[in-house]
Design a protein around this motif. Sequence first.
Motif, PDB file in Angstrom:
ATOM      1  N   UNK A  51       0.833  -1.209   0.000  1.00 23.29           N
ATOM      2  CA  UNK A  51       0.000   0.000   0.000  1.00 23.29           C
ATOM      3  C   UNK A  51       0.866   1.255   0.000  1.00 23.29           C
ATOM      4  N   UNK A  52       0.511   2.184  -0.893  1.00 19.85           N
ATOM      5  CA  UNK A  52       1.245   3.439  -0.976  1.00 19.85           C
ATOM      6  C   UNK A  52       0.333   4.596  -0.570  1.00 19.85           C
ATOM      7  N   UNK A  53       0.962   5.590  -0.007  1.00 20.94           N
ATOM      8  CA  UNK A  53       0.305   6.855   0.306  1.00 20.94           C
ATOM      9  C   UNK A  53       1.066   7.914  -0.471  1.00 20.94           C
ATOM     10  N   UNK A  54       0.413   8.498  -1.480  1.00 21.81           N
ATOM     11  CA  UNK A  54       1.074   9.549  -2.246  1.00 21.81           C
ATOM     12  C   UNK A  54       0.617  10.903  -1.738  1.00 21.81           C
ATOM     13  N   UNK A  55       1.580  11.732  -1.405  1.00 21.86           N
ATOM     14  CA  UNK A  55       1.316  13.117  -1.032  1.00 21.86           C
ATOM     15  C   UNK A  55       1.914  13.982  -2.137  1.00 21.86           C
ATOM     16  N   UNK A  56       1.044  14.542  -2.970  1.00 20.85           N
ATOM     17  CA  UNK A  56       1.485  15.484  -3.983  1.00 20.85           C
ATOM     18  C   UNK A  56       1.404  16.856  -3.328  1.00 20.85           C
ATOM     19  N   UNK A  57       2.547  17.482  -3.117  1.00 18.50           N
ATOM     20  CA  UNK A  57       2.583  18.736  -2.364  1.00 18.50           C
ATOM     21  C   UNK A  57       1.785  19.847  -3.044  1.00 18.50           C
ATOM     22  N   UNK A  58       1.781  19.874  -4.366  1.00 23.83           N
ATOM     23  CA  UNK A  58       0.999  20.900  -5.049  1.00 23.83           C
ATOM     24  C   UNK A  58      -0.497  20.695  -4.782  1.00 23.83           C
ATOM     25  N   UNK A  59      -0.961  19.464  -4.941  1.00 24.28           N
ATOM     26  CA  UNK A  59      -2.375  19.172  -4.674  1.00 24.28           C
ATOM     27  C   UNK A  59      -2.728  19.463  -3.221  1.00 24.28           C
ATOM     28  N   UNK A  60      -1.823  19.138  -2.313  1.00 28.13           N
ATOM     29  CA  UNK A  60      -2.043  19.407  -0.891  1.00 28.13           C
ATOM     30  C   UNK A  60      -2.181  20.909  -0.636  1.00 28.13           C
ATOM     31  N   UNK A  61      -1.305  21.698  -1.252  1.00 31.88           N
ATOM     32  CA  UNK A  61      -1.343  23.151  -1.090  1.00 31.88           C
ATOM     33  C   UNK A  61      -2.670  23.714  -1.587  1.00 31.88           C
ATOM     34  N   UNK A  62      -3.092  23.304  -2.768  1.00 31.20           N
ATOM     35  CA  UNK A  62      -4.359  23.796  -3.326  1.00 31.20           C
ATOM     36  C   UNK A  62      -5.517  23.410  -2.407  1.00 31.20           C
ATOM     37  N   UNK A  63      -5.516  22.174  -1.943  1.00 28.11           N
ATOM     38  CA  UNK A  63      -6.576  21.710  -1.031  1.00 28.11           C
ATOM     39  C   UNK A  63      -6.612  22.543   0.251  1.00 28.11           C
ATOM     40  N   UNK A  64      -5.439  22.790   0.831  1.00 31.02           N
ATOM     41  CA  UNK A  64      -5.382  23.573   2.072  1.00 31.02           C
ATOM     42  C   UNK A  64      -5.823  25.019   1.842  1.00 31.02           C
TER      43      UNK A  64
END
Length: 186
Positions: A51-64
Motif C-alpha cells: 500500500x502506498x500513500x502519495x502526497x502530492x505537495x501541489x495538490x495538498x497546497x491547493x486543497x489547504x
Amino acid sequence: MKVISSDAFLNNEGLNNEVPFHICPYEPSIQKDITQLTKQLRNDLEDKKIKTLEINLYDLVVELLKREGDWDWILENEQKMSREELKEELQGILDIETVITPEIAKRVADEKHDLMLLTGIGEVFPYIRSHNILNNLQKTAKDKPTLMFFPGEYQHSLESGASLVLFGSLQDDKYYRAFNILDRAI
C-alpha cells in the motif's frame, strides 16, 4: 521496482538508525514521464499488496488553500503582488511546521500504508522547500519508508554531506538525512 518492493526496503533495513527517507532524483525535463511512472509504480506495488500513500505537495497546497478560504483571494491578488510578496504570503499561510507537516502527519496516521511517496516538489518551489519538509517529517514519518521524487540532482560528498540541486541549478546546502534510491538499485 525490485528495490522498492523488497522486504529490506519496506522494513527499513540497512539504514544504520537513520530516518527511512529516500530521494529519487530525475532530470526536470522528464517531469511528464515521472508523473506517469509514479502512477505505474503505485499500480505495480498495489498488485504486490504494497500500500502506498502519495502526497502530492501541489495538490495538498491547493486543497489547504481552498479549505482555509484563501484560494480565491490568492487567485484574485496574485497578479498584483511581486514574486517575493506572493512567496511570503504563501509561506505565511502554508507554514511548514504548523500547517503542512501536521496535515501530512494526519494522512500518515489515517491511511494504512507501507510506503509514502512525496511528489509535486518542483511545483511548490520556492514557497515550500523540500529540505524543510524532510526535516519536519523526521518526527512523524519515521516508521515507514518515504520516497521523494525530486526534479534535480542529489549530490553527496564526505566533506559537505548531502545536498539537493533543484532543477539542476538551484543549490541548497542543507544537510539531508536521506538516501539516494538510485544508489540502492546498483
